[in-house]
Design a protein around this motif. Structure first.
Motif, short mmCIF file in Angstrom:
data_model
loop_
_atom_site.label_atom_id
_atom_site.label_comp_id
_atom_site.label_asym_id
_atom_site.label_seq_id
_atom_site.Cartn_x
_atom_site.Cartn_y
_atom_site.Cartn_z
N ILE A 40 0.86 -1.18 0.00
CA ILE A 40 0.00 0.00 0.00
C ILE A 40 0.90 1.24 0.00
CG2 ILE A 40 -1.82 1.29 1.17
CD1 ILE A 40 -2.72 -1.35 2.42
N PRO A 41 1.33 1.68 -1.20
CA PRO A 41 2.19 2.86 -1.28
C PRO A 41 1.46 4.09 -0.76
CG PRO A 41 1.72 1.98 -3.48
CD PRO A 41 0.99 1.13 -2.49
N THR A 42 2.20 4.91 -0.05
CA THR A 42 1.60 6.10 0.56
C THR A 42 2.53 7.28 0.36
OG1 THR A 42 0.68 4.63 2.23
CG2 THR A 42 0.59 6.99 2.69
N PRO A 43 2.15 8.24 -0.49
CA PRO A 43 3.03 9.39 -0.74
C PRO A 43 2.90 10.45 0.36
CG PRO A 43 1.08 9.54 -2.10
CD PRO A 43 0.97 8.26 -1.34
N VAL A 44 3.69 10.30 1.40
CA VAL A 44 3.67 11.25 2.53
C VAL A 44 5.10 11.64 2.85
CG1 VAL A 44 3.13 11.53 4.98
CG2 VAL A 44 1.59 10.21 3.53
N THR A 45 5.31 12.93 3.10
CA THR A 45 6.61 13.38 3.59
C THR A 45 6.40 14.21 4.84
OG1 THR A 45 6.62 15.39 2.25
CG2 THR A 45 7.69 13.46 1.30
N ILE A 46 7.37 14.15 5.72
CA ILE A 46 7.36 14.94 6.95
C ILE A 46 8.72 15.61 7.06
CG2 ILE A 46 7.28 14.85 9.47
CD1 ILE A 46 5.57 12.32 9.21
N THR A 47 8.74 16.88 7.37
CA THR A 47 10.01 17.54 7.65
C THR A 47 10.01 17.96 9.11
OG1 THR A 47 9.16 19.69 6.91
CG2 THR A 47 10.41 18.40 5.31
N VAL A 48 11.17 17.87 9.72
CA VAL A 48 11.32 18.20 11.14
C VAL A 48 12.21 19.42 11.26
CG1 VAL A 48 12.10 17.36 13.38
CG2 VAL A 48 11.07 15.77 11.74
N HIS A 49 11.71 20.41 11.98
CA HIS A 49 12.43 21.66 12.20
C HIS A 49 12.58 21.86 13.70
CE1 HIS A 49 11.58 22.93 8.02
NE2 HIS A 49 10.51 22.20 8.20
N THR A 50 13.64 22.52 14.10
CA THR A 50 13.78 22.90 15.50
C THR A 50 13.38 24.35 15.62
OG1 THR A 50 16.09 23.51 15.18
CG2 THR A 50 15.65 21.27 15.93
N PRO A 51 12.95 24.75 16.82
CA PRO A 51 12.56 26.16 16.97
C PRO A 51 13.73 27.08 16.67
CG PRO A 51 12.00 24.87 18.91
CD PRO A 51 12.82 23.98 18.02
N ILE A 52 13.41 28.18 16.02
CA ILE A 52 14.43 29.18 15.71
C ILE A 52 14.24 30.35 16.67
CG2 ILE A 52 15.27 30.81 13.99
CD1 ILE A 52 14.28 28.86 11.86
N THR A 53 15.28 30.70 17.36
CA THR A 53 15.22 31.84 18.27
C THR A 53 15.97 32.98 17.62
OG1 THR A 53 15.24 30.33 20.14
CG2 THR A 53 15.78 32.64 20.59
N ILE A 54 15.28 34.09 17.46
CA ILE A 54 15.91 35.27 16.88
C ILE A 54 16.19 36.25 18.00
CG2 ILE A 54 15.61 37.21 15.30
CD1 ILE A 54 13.73 35.40 13.69
N THR A 55 17.45 36.53 18.18
CA THR A 55 17.86 37.49 19.20
C THR A 55 18.37 38.73 18.49
OG1 THR A 55 18.53 35.67 20.61
CG2 THR A 55 19.33 37.86 21.21
N PRO A 56 17.59 39.82 18.55
CA PRO A 56 18.03 41.04 17.86
C PRO A 56 19.36 41.54 18.42
CG PRO A 56 15.75 41.23 18.56
CD PRO A 56 16.31 39.99 19.20
N SER A 57 20.22 42.01 17.54
CA SER A 57 21.47 42.62 17.98
C SER A 57 21.47 44.06 17.48
CB SER A 57 22.67 41.85 17.44
OG SER A 57 22.65 41.86 16.04
N ALA A 58 21.87 44.97 18.31
CA ALA A 58 21.83 46.39 17.96
C ALA A 58 22.80 46.69 16.82
CB ALA A 58 22.17 47.24 19.18
#
Length: 119
Positions: A82-100
């Motif tokens: 039973i072929p199943t065309p599914v993909t999953i991508t895994v991402h980690t949270p991105i933390t944006i720390t502003p720099s002056a």
């Protein structure tokens, strides 16, 4: 002896899945070639199909890499035959720390959005 207490995300997925780390382009391409050969076979008359399958895997890995994914999972079969065309991508949270910056503004996301430094 130290114990690693870093949280880990584990998937328990039914069926047969192919896992690719898209961050290393060369390793992902090599993995795509191996998987295409396993799926299609090594026969000379299957070269066009094998290339098409490999190109599909390469394009999926490139899209995942561009989206900063750490893992690409592609389902081959959810159950036997039973072929199943599914993909999953895994991402980690991105933390944006502003720099002056020199202009008193902080650099934000690459979308062009800007954060101002209130201090």
């Amino acid at each position: 002896m130290s114990v690693d207490t870093t949280p880990q995300l584990r998937f328990r997925l039914p069926g047969e899945w192919i896992a690719v780390d898209p961050r290393d382009e060369q390793a992902a391409r090599e993995h795509s070639a191996v998987i295409a050969r396993e799926l299609v076979g090594a026969a000379d008359d299957a070269v066009l199909t094998r290339r098409r399958v490999q190109r599909g895997f390469d394009e999926a890995a490139a899209a995942a890499r561009e989206a900063s994914a750490h893992l690409l999972l592609m389902c081959r079969e959810i159950a036997p035959r039973i072929p199943t065309p599914v993909t999953i991508t895994v991402h980690t949270p991105i933390t944006i720390t502003p720099s002056a910056s020199r202009a008193g503004r902080s650099r934000g996301p690459s979308s062009g959005a800007r954060c101002t430094d209130a201090s």
